[in-house]
Design a protein around this motif. Structure first.
Motif, PDB file in Angstrom:
ATOM      1  N   UNK A   1      83.987  82.516  -5.665  1.00 31.67           N
ATOM      2  CA  UNK A   1      85.268  83.229  -5.549  1.00 31.67           C
ATOM      3  C   UNK A   1      85.338  84.503  -6.382  1.00 31.67           C
ATOM      4  N   UNK A   2      84.222  84.911  -6.968  1.00 26.75           N
ATOM      5  CA  UNK A   2      84.116  86.180  -7.693  1.00 26.75           C
ATOM      6  C   UNK A   2      84.989  86.262  -8.950  1.00 26.75           C
ATOM      7  N   UNK A   3      85.374  85.130  -9.530  1.00 29.00           N
ATOM      8  CA  UNK A   3      86.124  85.178 -10.783  1.00 29.00           C
ATOM      9  C   UNK A   3      85.302  85.921 -11.838  1.00 29.00           C
ATOM     10  N   UNK A   4      85.956  86.692 -12.700  1.00 32.36           N
ATOM     11  CA  UNK A   4      85.215  87.467 -13.708  1.00 32.36           C
ATOM     12  C   UNK A   4      84.354  86.584 -14.618  1.00 32.36           C
ATOM     13  N   UNK A   5      83.214  87.139 -15.014  1.00 31.39           N
ATOM     14  CA  UNK A   5      82.310  86.494 -15.955  1.00 31.39           C
ATOM     15  C   UNK A   5      82.682  86.984 -17.356  1.00 31.39           C
TER      16      UNK A   5
ATOM     17  N   UNK B   1      88.941  78.506 -20.137  1.00 32.66           N
ATOM     18  CA  UNK B   1      89.311  77.958 -18.834  1.00 32.66           C
ATOM     19  C   UNK B   1      88.040  77.667 -18.042  1.00 32.66           C
ATOM     20  N   UNK B   2      88.225  77.132 -16.838  1.00 31.40           N
ATOM     21  CA  UNK B   2      87.072  76.834 -15.986  1.00 31.40           C
ATOM     22  C   UNK B   2      86.405  78.145 -15.572  1.00 31.40           C
ATOM     23  N   UNK B   3      85.141  78.049 -15.161  1.00 34.41           N
ATOM     24  CA  UNK B   3      84.386  79.271 -14.944  1.00 34.41           C
ATOM     25  C   UNK B   3      84.813  80.043 -13.699  1.00 34.41           C
ATOM     26  N   UNK B   4      85.543  79.433 -12.771  1.00 39.20           N
ATOM     27  CA  UNK B   4      85.968  80.166 -11.578  1.00 39.20           C
ATOM     28  C   UNK B   4      87.444  80.562 -11.644  1.00 39.20           C
ATOM     29  N   UNK B   5      87.969  80.700 -12.859  1.00 41.54           N
ATOM     30  CA  UNK B   5      89.377  81.048 -13.055  1.00 41.54           C
ATOM     31  C   UNK B   5      89.602  82.549 -12.886  1.00 41.54           C
ATOM     32  N   UNK B   6      90.576  82.893 -12.037  1.00 43.52           N
ATOM     33  CA  UNK B   6      90.995  84.291 -11.905  1.00 43.52           C
ATOM     34  C   UNK B   6      92.153  84.548 -12.862  1.00 43.52           C
TER      35      UNK B   6
ATOM     36  N   UNK C   1      73.050  82.651 -16.100  1.00 46.10           N
ATOM     37  CA  UNK C   1      72.730  82.930 -14.692  1.00 46.10           C
ATOM     38  C   UNK C   1      73.379  81.895 -13.771  1.00 46.10           C
ATOM     39  N   UNK C   2      73.437  80.654 -14.204  1.00 52.14           N
ATOM     40  CA  UNK C   2      74.107  79.607 -13.428  1.00 52.14           C
ATOM     41  C   UNK C   2      75.589  79.933 -13.281  1.00 52.14           C
ATOM     42  N   UNK C   3      76.200  80.364 -14.358  1.00 51.69           N
ATOM     43  CA  UNK C   3      77.596  80.812 -14.365  1.00 51.69           C
ATOM     44  C   UNK C   3      77.776  81.979 -13.385  1.00 51.69           C
ATOM     45  N   UNK C   4      76.882  82.947 -13.463  1.00 54.01           N
ATOM     46  CA  UNK C   4      76.969  84.113 -12.586  1.00 54.01           C
ATOM     47  C   UNK C   4      76.845  83.729 -11.117  1.00 54.01           C
ATOM     48  N   UNK C   5      75.831  82.945 -10.770  1.00 55.39           N
ATOM     49  CA  UNK C   5      75.626  82.590  -9.362  1.00 55.39           C
ATOM     50  C   UNK C   5      76.814  81.816  -8.804  1.00 55.39           C
ATOM     51  N   UNK C   6      77.392  80.940  -9.612  1.00 57.83           N
ATOM     52  CA  UNK C   6      78.555  80.175  -9.166  1.00 57.83           C
ATOM     53  C   UNK C   6      79.689  81.108  -8.736  1.00 57.83           C
ATOM     54  N   UNK C   7      79.919  82.166  -9.494  1.00 57.67           N
ATOM     55  CA  UNK C   7      81.028  83.067  -9.212  1.00 57.67           C
ATOM     56  C   UNK C   7      80.666  84.158  -8.221  1.00 57.67           C
TER      57      UNK C   7
END
Length: 394
Positions: free
Chosen positions: A325-329, A252-257, A315-321
């Motif tokens: 919206x804090x979606x899990x990494x 799914x997209x990287x900001x998916x909860x 790190x780009x993935x981490x900073x985005x979340x």
């Protein structure tokens, strides 16, 4: 005259905009001599007032709606969730890498999830104890577990990892693509997985745990990542039948909860773009390996570049979340050291960079699931980011 008409038009447009805000926030406005109505009804009434009253009323409505909007926003906010970081491994054959990964986790206070393959708990001589659902006895795409001594050491590593707080989960058995399996075939695959691990405890466990502990260990298998991410409709029926509670085989997209799908928690890998080339990939080492070098060993001169790209992409993935919206990494790796270990070193650098940060939890999927179960009513707010954001640079 012209100026007045323009002013009237601006006020009416502003009033219409305010009315939209009122409706979106769910506000209801009560005016003298009027019953409750939604924002658009109020806009129409304003249009019938005298010019002077219209201007005055619109200004008052703007001020009032801003206050209502602020209140509504404040009421909608939930407490900022922690940033979950899920670091996991599939297959888990190499005893040396068991030791290496456990030592790294202990040093940096990380809990991994290990998705183990059932065939790694059979010697080659025992291979026909496993019946692959479509190909028959003794078939495996990843070989078997080596010697009896290799399996005894693997059982020891399994036990040590579980006592250290790591999660042991299922990667099924023979590592074939199960996207064409039906429910009966998946039932067989999951049932055999549990039986193979229980048998290994009894034969190769060295008496480390009792029979009741073996049964408890078996009941602890509640999560699955399907080999090759090959899922089918039948998988989820089989998972429910066997008491599994989460799956991490989708994307799914990287900001998916996460949400439940068919009664099973969906903890997907993320669709990402590489930091250096912007090419699409997944949050998994094999996919990075394929994107970088077509899943073939690249010249040693390229390994550092691939390591840096892995680290920077994560790190780009981490900073985005983290600041969003804090979606899990969700990051999945293997025990394989492709391209000279570039992806493992990239993951290590990533873990060292983020796992000690404020509000970051580098934990297991079971830990994430417990949080999700306790906060089901807040998932929509988490997805929308309805909470105070972490200030960038923190």
């Amino acid at each position: 005259m012209h100026t007045t008409k323009v002013a009237d038009h601006i006020v009416l447009k502003a009033t219409y905009f305010v009315a939209q805000l009122c409706q979106k926030s769910g506000a209801r406005v009560r005016a003298r001599g009027m019953s409750q109505m939604d924002g658009f009804g109020m806009a129409m009434r304003i249009g019938r007032l005298s010019k002077a009253l219209r201007h005055t009323f619109a200004l008052g409505l703007v001020a009032g709606s801003l206050a209502l909007g602020t209140l509504s926003e404040a009421q909608a906010q939930v407490e900022r969730p922690p940033q979950f970081v899920l670091l996991s491994f599939d297959g888990s054959k190499s005893n040396k890498f068991w030791r290496t990964s456990r030592a790294f986790a202990k040093k940096h206070n990380i809990r991994f999830t290990y998705f183990i393959s059932g065939v790694y708990f059979l010697t080659r001589a025992e291979r026909k104890l496993y019946v692959e659902p479509k190909r028959g006895r003794g078939r495996s795409a990843i070989g078997f577990g080596g010697t009896a001594e290799d399996i005894r050491e693997r059982m020891s590593q399994l036990w040590l990892a579980s006592t250290e707080g790591h999660e042991i989960a299922s990667h099924a058995n023979g590592h074939f693509d199960g996207s064409s399996y039906n429910a009966k075939q998946w039932n067989s695959e999951l049932k055999q997985f549990g039986s193979l691990i229980k048998r290994a405890w009894a034969k190769y466990g060295g008496g480390k745990i009792s029979e009741s502990q073996i049964d408890a260990f078996d009941r602890g298998f509640i999560g699955l990542r399907a080999p090759q991410l090959g899922i089918s409709k039948g998988l989820f029926a089989a998972m429910r039948n066997k008491g599994y509670r989460y799956d991490t085989s989708r994307v799914n997209r990287m900001n998916y909860w996460p949400r439940k799908r068919g009664g099973i928690w969906n903890f997907p890998l993320a669709s990402l773009r590489l930091a250096k080339s912007n090419r699409r990939t997944l949050s998994m080492d094999y996919n990075l390996y394929f994107t970088h070098s077509k899943a073939k060993r690249a010249p040693k001169s390229k390994w550092q570049e691939f390591e840096d790209d892995t680290y920077e992409t994560y790190m780009k993935y981490f900073r985005n979340n983290y600041y969003g919206n804090r979606a899990p990494i969700d990051i999945g790796h293997h025990f394989s050291l492709w391209n000279g270990g570039a992806y493992w070193r990239g993951m290590q650098r990533f873990a060292r960079s983020v796992c000690g940060r404020k509000e970051v939890l580098c934990v297991t999927y079971q830990d994430l699931m417990a949080f999700m179960e306790a906060n089901k009513s807040k998932i929509d707010d988490f997805q929308k980011g309805n909470f105070p954001k972490m200030k960038r640079g923190t």
